[in-house]
Enzyme design. Sequence first.
Site, PDB file in Angstrom:
ATOM      1  N   GLY A   7       0.844  -1.203   0.000  1.00 48.82           N
ATOM      2  CA  GLY A   7       0.000   0.000   0.000  1.00 48.82           C
ATOM      3  C   GLY A   7       0.872   1.243   0.000  1.00 48.82           C
ATOM      4  O   GLY A   7       0.476   2.301   0.490  1.00 48.82           O
ATOM      5  N   ALA A   8       2.061   1.109  -0.572  1.00 47.08           N
ATOM      6  CA  ALA A   8       3.085   2.158  -0.463  1.00 47.08           C
ATOM      7  C   ALA A   8       2.676   3.487  -1.091  1.00 47.08           C
ATOM      8  O   ALA A   8       3.187   4.534  -0.700  1.00 47.08           O
ATOM      9  CB  ALA A   8       4.389   1.663  -1.107  1.00 47.08           C
ATOM     10  N   GLY A  10      -0.322   4.819  -0.931  1.00 56.51           N
ATOM     11  CA  GLY A  10      -1.429   5.440  -0.207  1.00 56.51           C
ATOM     12  C   GLY A  10      -0.951   6.456   0.821  1.00 56.51           C
ATOM     13  O   GLY A  10       0.249   6.688   0.991  1.00 56.51           O
ATOM     14  N   ARG A  11      -1.930   7.074   1.521  1.00 54.92           N
ATOM     15  CA  ARG A  11      -1.587   8.093   2.530  1.00 54.92           C
ATOM     16  C   ARG A  11      -0.686   7.504   3.616  1.00 54.92           C
ATOM     17  O   ARG A  11       0.344   8.076   3.969  1.00 54.92           O
ATOM     18  CB  ARG A  11      -2.866   8.651   3.171  1.00 54.92           C
ATOM     19  CG  ARG A  11      -3.585   9.673   2.334  1.00 54.92           C
ATOM     20  CD  ARG A  11      -4.908  10.054   2.985  1.00 54.92           C
ATOM     21  NE  ARG A  11      -5.809   8.913   2.936  1.00 54.92           N
ATOM     22  CZ  ARG A  11      -6.781   8.764   2.045  1.00 54.92           C
ATOM     23  NH1 ARG A  11      -7.005   9.705   1.172  1.00 54.92           N
ATOM     24  NH2 ARG A  11      -7.545   7.695   2.033  1.00 54.92           N
ATOM     25  N   THR A  91      -7.650  -1.604   8.290  1.00 57.74           N
ATOM     26  CA  THR A  91      -8.897  -1.783   9.038  1.00 57.74           C
ATOM     27  C   THR A  91     -10.012  -2.260   8.112  1.00 57.74           C
ATOM     28  O   THR A  91      -9.819  -2.386   6.899  1.00 57.74           O
ATOM     29  CB  THR A  91      -9.316  -0.477   9.740  1.00 57.74           C
ATOM     30  OG1 THR A  91      -9.558   0.518   8.742  1.00 57.74           O
ATOM     31  CG2 THR A  91      -8.240  -0.003  10.698  1.00 57.74           C
ATOM     32  N   ALA A 113      -2.829  -3.905  14.424  1.00 58.03           N
ATOM     33  CA  ALA A 113      -3.427  -2.963  15.376  1.00 58.03           C
ATOM     34  C   ALA A 113      -4.317  -2.000  14.609  1.00 58.03           C
ATOM     35  O   ALA A 113      -3.965  -1.551  13.516  1.00 58.03           O
ATOM     36  CB  ALA A 113      -2.346  -2.188  16.131  1.00 58.03           C
ATOM     37  N   ALA A 114      -5.483  -1.705  15.189  1.00 58.70           N
ATOM     38  CA  ALA A 114      -6.393  -0.734  14.569  1.00 58.70           C
ATOM     39  C   ALA A 114      -5.826   0.669  14.680  1.00 58.70           C
ATOM     40  O   ALA A 114      -6.235   1.562  13.941  1.00 58.70           O
ATOM     41  CB  ALA A 114      -7.757  -0.798  15.238  1.00 58.70           C
ATOM     42  N   HIS A 145     -13.499  11.127  10.630  1.00 57.36           N
ATOM     43  CA  HIS A 145     -12.367  10.899   9.737  1.00 57.36           C
ATOM     44  C   HIS A 145     -12.581  11.628   8.412  1.00 57.36           C
ATOM     45  O   HIS A 145     -13.700  12.038   8.088  1.00 57.36           O
ATOM     46  CB  HIS A 145     -12.179   9.403   9.449  1.00 57.36           C
ATOM     47  CG  HIS A 145     -11.483   8.661  10.555  1.00 57.36           C
ATOM     48  ND1 HIS A 145     -12.159   8.149  11.636  1.00 57.36           N
ATOM     49  CD2 HIS A 145     -10.173   8.366  10.748  1.00 57.36           C
ATOM     50  CE1 HIS A 145     -11.297   7.556  12.451  1.00 57.36           C
ATOM     51  NE2 HIS A 145     -10.082   7.671  11.938  1.00 57.36           N
ATOM     52  N   HIS A 146     -11.521  11.699   7.626  1.00 55.38           N
ATOM     53  CA  HIS A 146     -11.521  12.317   6.299  1.00 55.38           C
ATOM     54  C   HIS A 146     -12.526  11.650   5.356  1.00 55.38           C
ATOM     55  O   HIS A 146     -12.937  10.505   5.560  1.00 55.38           O
ATOM     56  CB  HIS A 146     -10.112  12.248   5.704  1.00 55.38           C
ATOM     57  CG  HIS A 146      -9.547  10.852   5.679  1.00 55.38           C
ATOM     58  ND1 HIS A 146      -9.742  10.000   4.620  1.00 55.38           N
ATOM     59  CD2 HIS A 146      -8.826  10.157   6.595  1.00 55.38           C
ATOM     60  CE1 HIS A 146      -9.145   8.845   4.881  1.00 55.38           C
ATOM     61  NE2 HIS A 146      -8.587   8.916   6.080  1.00 55.38           N
ATOM     62  N   LYS A 149     -12.187   7.873   3.788  1.00 60.08           N
ATOM     63  CA  LYS A 149     -12.171   6.628   4.568  1.00 60.08           C
ATOM     64  C   LYS A 149     -13.336   5.744   4.130  1.00 60.08           C
ATOM     65  O   LYS A 149     -14.460   6.214   3.986  1.00 60.08           O
ATOM     66  CB  LYS A 149     -12.258   6.939   6.066  1.00 60.08           C
ATOM     67  CG  LYS A 149     -12.155   5.691   6.920  1.00 60.08           C
ATOM     68  CD  LYS A 149     -11.792   6.013   8.361  1.00 60.08           C
ATOM     69  CE  LYS A 149     -11.714   4.745   9.207  1.00 60.08           C
ATOM     70  NZ  LYS A 149     -10.653   3.827   8.768  1.00 60.08           N
TER      71      LYS A 149
HETATM   72  P1  NAD Z   1      -5.271   5.006   1.075  1.00 62.44           P
HETATM   73  O1  NAD Z   1      -6.503   4.687   0.288  1.00 62.44           O
HETATM   74  O2  NAD Z   1      -4.687   6.369   1.005  1.00 62.44           O
HETATM   75  O3  NAD Z   1      -4.096   3.988   0.736  1.00 62.44           O
HETATM   76  C1  NAD Z   1      -4.289   2.619   0.550  1.00 62.44           C
HETATM   77  C2  NAD Z   1      -3.356   2.226  -0.564  1.00 62.44           C
HETATM   78  O4  NAD Z   1      -3.340   0.804  -0.660  1.00 62.44           O
HETATM   79  C3  NAD Z   1      -3.805   2.774  -1.931  1.00 62.44           C
HETATM   80  O5  NAD Z   1      -2.691   3.321  -2.604  1.00 62.44           O
HETATM   81  C4  NAD Z   1      -4.346   1.537  -2.627  1.00 62.44           C
HETATM   82  O6  NAD Z   1      -4.216   1.583  -4.043  1.00 62.44           O
HETATM   83  C5  NAD Z   1      -3.435   0.478  -2.028  1.00 62.44           C
HETATM   84  N1  NAD Z   1      -3.990  -0.859  -2.169  1.00 62.44           N
HETATM   85  C6  NAD Z   1      -5.262  -1.248  -1.980  1.00 62.44           C
HETATM   86  N2  NAD Z   1      -5.373  -2.560  -2.220  1.00 62.44           N
HETATM   87  C7  NAD Z   1      -4.126  -2.983  -2.578  1.00 62.44           C
HETATM   88  C8  NAD Z   1      -3.588  -4.215  -2.941  1.00 62.44           C
HETATM   89  N3  NAD Z   1      -4.381  -5.283  -3.048  1.00 62.44           N
HETATM   90  N4  NAD Z   1      -2.285  -4.294  -3.202  1.00 62.44           N
HETATM   91  C9  NAD Z   1      -1.483  -3.204  -3.116  1.00 62.44           C
HETATM   92  N5  NAD Z   1      -1.934  -1.993  -2.791  1.00 62.44           N
HETATM   93  C10 NAD Z   1      -3.241  -1.901  -2.519  1.00 62.44           C
HETATM   94  O7  NAD Z   1      -5.668   4.640   2.586  1.00 62.44           O
HETATM   95  P2  NAD Z   1      -4.865   5.028   3.898  1.00 62.44           P
HETATM   96  O8  NAD Z   1      -5.489   6.228   4.514  1.00 62.44           O
HETATM   97  O9  NAD Z   1      -3.390   4.996   3.628  1.00 62.44           O
HETATM   98  O10 NAD Z   1      -5.276   3.817   4.830  1.00 62.44           O
HETATM   99  C11 NAD Z   1      -4.897   2.477   4.498  1.00 62.44           C
HETATM  100  C12 NAD Z   1      -5.438   1.552   5.583  1.00 62.44           C
HETATM  101  O11 NAD Z   1      -4.793   1.850   6.823  1.00 62.44           O
HETATM  102  C13 NAD Z   1      -6.938   1.699   5.846  1.00 62.44           C
HETATM  103  O12 NAD Z   1      -7.479   0.433   6.140  1.00 62.44           O
HETATM  104  C14 NAD Z   1      -6.996   2.612   7.055  1.00 62.44           C
HETATM  105  O13 NAD Z   1      -8.168   2.484   7.817  1.00 62.44           O
HETATM  106  C15 NAD Z   1      -5.789   2.097   7.804  1.00 62.44           C
HETATM  107  N6  NAD Z   1      -5.212   3.004   8.792  1.00 62.44           N
HETATM  108  C16 NAD Z   1      -4.774   2.431   9.937  1.00 62.44           C
HETATM  109  C17 NAD Z   1      -4.157   3.202  10.903  1.00 62.44           C
HETATM  110  C18 NAD Z   1      -3.634   2.536  12.144  1.00 62.44           C
HETATM  111  O14 NAD Z   1      -3.016   3.186  13.015  1.00 62.44           O
HETATM  112  N7  NAD Z   1      -3.825   1.211  12.270  1.00 62.44           N
HETATM  113  C19 NAD Z   1      -4.004   4.577  10.717  1.00 62.44           C
HETATM  114  C20 NAD Z   1      -4.453   5.136   9.526  1.00 62.44           C
HETATM  115  C21 NAD Z   1      -5.057   4.337   8.565  1.00 62.44           C
END
Ligand code: NAD
Length: 259
Positions: A7-8, A10-11, A91, A113-114, A145-146, A149
């Site tokens: 998920g590199a 993503g945010r 999550t 961890a959530a 949240h934003h 989500k």
């Molecule tokens: P995001 O949508 O910005 O990023 C997710 C990324 O993962 C995207 O670039 C997407 O294309 C990629 N992705 C999705 N499926 C994929 C796959 N099968 N293979 C490779 N890449 C894939 O979301 P985000 O805000 O970065 O959040 C990601 C996850 O982390 C969510 O589930 C969010 O709820 C969770 N999160 C957890 C915490 C924590 O502390 N545990 C904090 C923030 C966000």
Amino acid sequence: MRLAVVGAAGRMGRAIIAAAALDGDVSIGAAVVGAHELGLELDALAIVPVNAAGPAVADADVVVDFSSPTGFDQALALAVAAGRPLVSGTTGLAASQLAALDEAATQIPVLWAANFSAGVNVLEHLVELASRALGGFDVEVMEAHHRRKVDAPSGTALVLGEAAARGRDRKLADIATWARSGVTGPRTNEEIGFQVVRGGSIVGEHTVMLCGDGELIELTHRAQDRAIFARGAVRAAKWLADRPPSRYTMKDVLFGAPS
Ligand code: NAD
């Protein structure tokens, strides 16, 4: 220590890469992104070594996943196949996916961890304590949240709800009220209610209200920067790297686990 980040793009993935850059002990070995992010019409992962000579997932020390429930399945499979520890913060997982973590934990160290912030992990303790001590108070969990989500309530809201339910010696699934609308009738004391806000760029806010007759406690955590989660995940990855196969929690990292 080298991380493979699933998920590199993503945010959170980008925040992990930024946190690793600030940590002298950690580097990025592989950035795993969805094939669609490379413009490819494939329902597949692309495994992208950070440089041509660099290692891929099998050579990374820890796999770190912040992606989606589908990405989580793929990250878990990659980590098990490579025999590498897995840190995941994704999550919205199904019960069967959490069970798959337990299964994988017989082969590799896993930590899901959530919420990776130290503050929320302390808040969880405070909520259980307050819920137990104030059994007559009504408990409501609110989160914001934003707008992007995709799951609700947040994984953190569920963890806080579970902590409140533990304080009442109940299971959250038996007493949660997920939404209210229309003529709902009066509230019962045993239920734990959830309220969800989505909008703008809110990083993550959680409040647990304990409402008594004539008094109210609000326990609030506000994440102001997702770097707190990224730093926690990098800290967890460093902690997990040399552990034996088992299922660990962020509390083990923050407060110590039996070795
Ligand atoms: P995001 O949508 O910005 O990023 C997710 C990324 O993962 C995207 O670039 C997407 O294309 C990629 N992705 C999705 N499926 C994929 C796959 N099968 N293979 C490779 N890449 C894939 O979301 P985000 O805000 O970065 O959040 C990601 C996850 O982390 C969510 O589930 C969010 O709820 C969770 N999160 C957890 C915490 C924590 O502390 N545990 C904090 C923030 C966000």
